[in-house]
Design a protein around this motif. Structure first.
Motif, PDB file in Angstrom:
ATOM      1  N   PHE A 105     -40.101  35.385  -7.407  1.00 23.74           N
ATOM      2  CA  PHE A 105     -38.792  35.180  -6.792  1.00 23.74           C
ATOM      3  C   PHE A 105     -37.907  36.403  -7.042  1.00 23.74           C
ATOM      4  O   PHE A 105     -38.072  37.106  -8.043  1.00 23.74           O
ATOM      5  N   PRO A 106     -36.939  36.669  -6.160  1.00 20.45           N
ATOM      6  CA  PRO A 106     -35.990  37.758  -6.423  1.00 20.45           C
ATOM      7  C   PRO A 106     -34.995  37.363  -7.506  1.00 20.45           C
ATOM      8  O   PRO A 106     -34.752  36.170  -7.734  1.00 20.45           O
ATOM      9  N   THR A 107     -34.451  38.347  -8.166  1.00 14.43           N
ATOM     10  CA  THR A 107     -33.373  38.096  -9.118  1.00 14.43           C
ATOM     11  C   THR A 107     -32.199  37.448  -8.377  1.00 14.43           C
ATOM     12  O   THR A 107     -31.867  37.874  -7.267  1.00 14.43           O
ATOM     13  N   PRO A 108     -31.558  36.421  -8.951  1.00 18.29           N
ATOM     14  CA  PRO A 108     -30.433  35.759  -8.269  1.00 18.29           C
ATOM     15  C   PRO A 108     -29.378  36.754  -7.797  1.00 18.29           C
ATOM     16  O   PRO A 108     -29.064  37.737  -8.487  1.00 18.29           O
ATOM     17  N   ALA A 109     -28.809  36.478  -6.625  1.00 14.68           N
ATOM     18  CA  ALA A 109     -27.894  37.421  -5.971  1.00 14.68           C
ATOM     19  C   ALA A 109     -26.684  37.768  -6.824  1.00 14.68           C
ATOM     20  O   ALA A 109     -26.246  38.928  -6.854  1.00 14.68           O
ATOM     21  N   HIS A 110     -26.119  36.790  -7.543  1.00 13.58           N
ATOM     22  CA  HIS A 110     -24.910  37.080  -8.311  1.00 13.58           C
ATOM     23  C   HIS A 110     -25.206  38.030  -9.478  1.00 13.58           C
ATOM     24  O   HIS A 110     -24.332  38.781  -9.913  1.00 13.58           O
ATOM     25  N   VAL A 111     -26.453  38.015  -9.943  1.00 11.59           N
ATOM     26  CA  VAL A 111     -26.854  38.938 -11.013  1.00 11.59           C
ATOM     27  C   VAL A 111     -26.950  40.357 -10.458  1.00 11.59           C
ATOM     28  O   VAL A 111     -26.486  41.330 -11.079  1.00 11.59           O
ATOM     29  N   VAL A 112     -27.537  40.479  -9.290  1.00 14.01           N
ATOM     30  CA  VAL A 112     -27.654  41.790  -8.650  1.00 14.01           C
ATOM     31  C   VAL A 112     -26.269  42.369  -8.356  1.00 14.01           C
ATOM     32  O   VAL A 112     -26.012  43.559  -8.578  1.00 14.01           O
ATOM     33  N   GLU A 113     -25.369  41.526  -7.882  1.00 14.06           N
ATOM     34  CA  GLU A 113     -24.018  41.996  -7.572  1.00 14.06           C
ATOM     35  C   GLU A 113     -23.300  42.475  -8.833  1.00 14.06           C
ATOM     36  O   GLU A 113     -22.532  43.450  -8.794  1.00 14.06           O
ATOM     37  N   ALA A 114     -23.533  41.808  -9.935  1.00 13.80           N
ATOM     38  CA  ALA A 114     -22.930  42.245 -11.199  1.00 13.80           C
ATOM     39  C   ALA A 114     -23.438  43.624 -11.589  1.00 13.80           C
ATOM     40  O   ALA A 114     -22.684  44.459 -12.120  1.00 13.80           O
ATOM     41  N   ALA A 115     -24.724  43.882 -11.321  1.00 13.66           N
ATOM     42  CA  ALA A 115     -25.294  45.196 -11.631  1.00 13.66           C
ATOM     43  C   ALA A 115     -24.705  46.271 -10.728  1.00 13.66           C
ATOM     44  O   ALA A 115     -24.411  47.389 -11.180  1.00 13.66           O
ATOM     45  N   VAL A 116     -24.513  45.952  -9.453  1.00  9.29           N
ATOM     46  CA  VAL A 116     -23.918  46.910  -8.519  1.00  9.29           C
ATOM     47  C   VAL A 116     -22.512  47.294  -8.983  1.00  9.29           C
ATOM     48  O   VAL A 116     -22.146  48.478  -9.014  1.00  9.29           O
ATOM     49  N   ALA A 117     -21.741  46.291  -9.371  1.00  9.73           N
ATOM     50  CA  ALA A 117     -20.385  46.564  -9.866  1.00  9.73           C
ATOM     51  C   ALA A 117     -20.427  47.397 -11.137  1.00  9.73           C
ATOM     52  O   ALA A 117     -19.600  48.297 -11.344  1.00  9.73           O
ATOM     53  N   ALA A 118     -21.412  47.105 -12.000  1.00 11.00           N
ATOM     54  CA  ALA A 118     -21.526  47.839 -13.263  1.00 11.00           C
ATOM     55  C   ALA A 118     -21.843  49.308 -13.032  1.00 11.00           C
ATOM     56  O   ALA A 118     -21.399  50.181 -13.789  1.00 11.00           O
ATOM     57  N   CYS A 119     -22.604  49.601 -11.988  1.00  8.21           N
ATOM     58  CA  CYS A 119     -22.934  50.993 -11.681  1.00  8.21           C
ATOM     59  C   CYS A 119     -21.682  51.811 -11.372  1.00  8.21           C
ATOM     60  O   CYS A 119     -21.622  53.013 -11.645  1.00  8.21           O
ATOM     61  N   ARG A 120     -20.688  51.163 -10.810  1.00 13.02           N
ATOM     62  CA  ARG A 120     -19.466  51.866 -10.403  1.00 13.02           C
ATOM     63  C   ARG A 120     -18.445  51.974 -11.531  1.00 13.02           C
ATOM     64  O   ARG A 120     -17.443  52.669 -11.392  1.00 13.02           O
ATOM     65  N   ASP A 121     -18.692  51.296 -12.617  1.00 17.68           N
ATOM     66  CA  ASP A 121     -17.732  51.265 -13.729  1.00 17.68           C
ATOM     67  C   ASP A 121     -18.074  52.380 -14.721  1.00 17.68           C
ATOM     68  O   ASP A 121     -19.141  52.357 -15.342  1.00 17.68           O
ATOM     69  N   PRO A 122     -17.199  53.358 -14.885  1.00 19.88           N
ATOM     70  CA  PRO A 122     -17.487  54.487 -15.778  1.00 19.88           C
ATOM     71  C   PRO A 122     -17.806  54.076 -17.216  1.00 19.88           C
ATOM     72  O   PRO A 122     -18.461  54.839 -17.941  1.00 19.88           O
TER      73      PRO A 122
END
Length: 416
Positions: free
Chosen positions: A63-80
């Motif tokens: 199964f894919p990683t749950p969407a809300h987890v992926v979105e948290a990672a995307v946001a984390a990438c943008r946070d210095p």
């Protein structure tokens, strides 16, 4: 003046039996390749060549990683904040989340300071034995076992004392057997429920009995709880330190997000233990890998803090697949298979097949049988020898229903 280890230093250089300098250390040369990863890699390589291979080797959800987890990672990438080093033991918010999740899911109360975040469950296992073992210390290791356990013990100069179990005992070990294997060198017991590779789940009363035995013996418990959410039917997960709190000061819990949240590639695990053990393991990790990826840690916070609806959906699918695989395997002449109680593996016995002529050959062990299956019908399974259980094989049902049906059908057709 000569440099360290140079001519005249008096330091002896390691040699092999023919007198030549060994390029690789003996300790590392002795490591056995992970059979599960090797089988999975071979199956993927054949697929890449155009072969119609069905692989039952990988121990990861499909199964894919749950969407809300992926979105948290995307946001984390943008946070210095996440572009820099962070504390070796883990982000404070993640350590707090792990402590809260542990109390919620298993009833085991621990503080955030007792948590060390690691690069996957494997590093947690490695760190634990490096922190606990001195040369010659023995670890009781019920077999079948996950392939990494004996290697991690050996790398810490410990001695794995294998305790065989079979399908006749439900792949569970009892107190009397443990006691008979215990010596004055026994330092720890490695306890796993639900089990990889067998799918066995210990009932609460047996978990409690083993915990009380360990407490009376004064030995450590290292318990791997990574499949805690994957139990089926009436079988339930029981955390040993939760039901036997007196072992907490001599217990290390290993866990991670890989199986529960379909996050095998994110590499976030952890160990929970007494403060001195966690401090020692963190010191080791500071010189090995430092902190786990901050982006992956932020994703793990989202996973642990969110609801378990995605987990429930996966568990429902795994339970259905496990029952179907068990049903299909049980119909094959010479194959005996217990219905999986947890995790996502069947662990059938092929003892009734070995020695029989199949496609012009008579495999004498499951190593040869697995090679034959891959060559003749393009089905990849992992031989039991890799898990300390010759005659058996591990088959993951973390794959699509159609592939499951087709793969087991190919095995059945070949074995007759």
């Amino acid at each position: 003046m000569t440099g360290r280890g140079g001519i005249g230093s008096g330091v002896r250089r390691p040699t092999c039996e023919h007198g030549r300098v060994s390029r690789i250390s003996r300790k590392i040369s002795a490591i056995t390749e992970s059979a599960t990863l090797a089988v999975d890699a071979k199956a993927k390589a054949l697929k890449a060549e155009g072969e119609d291979v069905i692989g039952f080797g990988a121990g990861e959800p499909d199964f894919p990683t749950p969407a809300h987890v992926v979105e948290a990672a995307v946001a984390a990438c943008r946070d210095p904040r996440n572009h820099r080093y962070s504390p070796t033991p883990g982000l404070p918010e993640l350590r707090e989340a792990i402590a809260a999740k542990t109390a919620r899911d298993s009833g085991y109360e621990c503080g955030a300071g007792q948590v060390l975040v690691t690069n996957g469950g494997k590093q947690a296992v490695y760190n634990t034995f490096q922190a606990l073992l001195d040369p010659g210390d023995e670890v009781l290791l019920p077999a079948p076992y996950w392939t990494t356990y004996p290697e991690a013990i050996a790398l810490a100069d410990g001695v794995a004392v294998e305790i065989p179990t079979t399908d006749a005992t439900g792949f569970r070990v009892d107190v009397d057997t443990l006691d008979a294997a215990c010596t004055d060198r026994t330092k720890a017991l490695l306890f796993v429920s639900p089990s990889n590779p067998t799918g066995a789940v210990y009932p609460r009363d047996e978990v409690e009995a083993i915990g009380r035995w360990a407490a009376s013996r004064g030995i450590w418990i290292v318990t791997d709880e990574i499949y805690e959410h994957l139990t089926y039917g009436d079988h339930e997960f029981t955390s040993m330190p939760a039901v036997v709190p007196e072992i907490a000061d001599r217990c290390v819990v290993v866990n991670g997000v890989a199986k529960t949240y379909a996050m095998t590639g994110w590499r976030v695990g952890w160990m929970i233990g007494p403060n001195d053990v966690i401090s020692a393991a963190a010191n080791l990790q500071s010189h090995a890998t430092s902190n786990v990826s901050n982006v992956a840690q932020r994703a793990a916070i989202a996973a642990l803090s969110g609801d378990l609806s995605a987990v429930a959906d996966m568990r429902t699918a795994f339970e259905r697949r496990g029952r179907r695989m068990h049903e299909l395997l049980s119909k094959i002449n010479g194959v005996n298979c217990l219905e999986p109680e947890g995790a996502f593996y069947c662990f059938p016995s092929f003892l009734g097949v070995l020695g029989r002529e199949i496609a012009g050959r008579a495999p004498s062990d499951t190593l040869e049988l697995c090679e034959l299956l891959l060559e003749e019908v393009k089905v990849a399974i992992v031989p039991g020898e890799a898990f300390g259980a010759p005659g058996y094989a591990r088959m993951s049902f973390a794959l699509g229903d159609d592939d499951l049906e087709e793969g087991v059908s190919r095995i059945a057709e070949l074995l007759g």
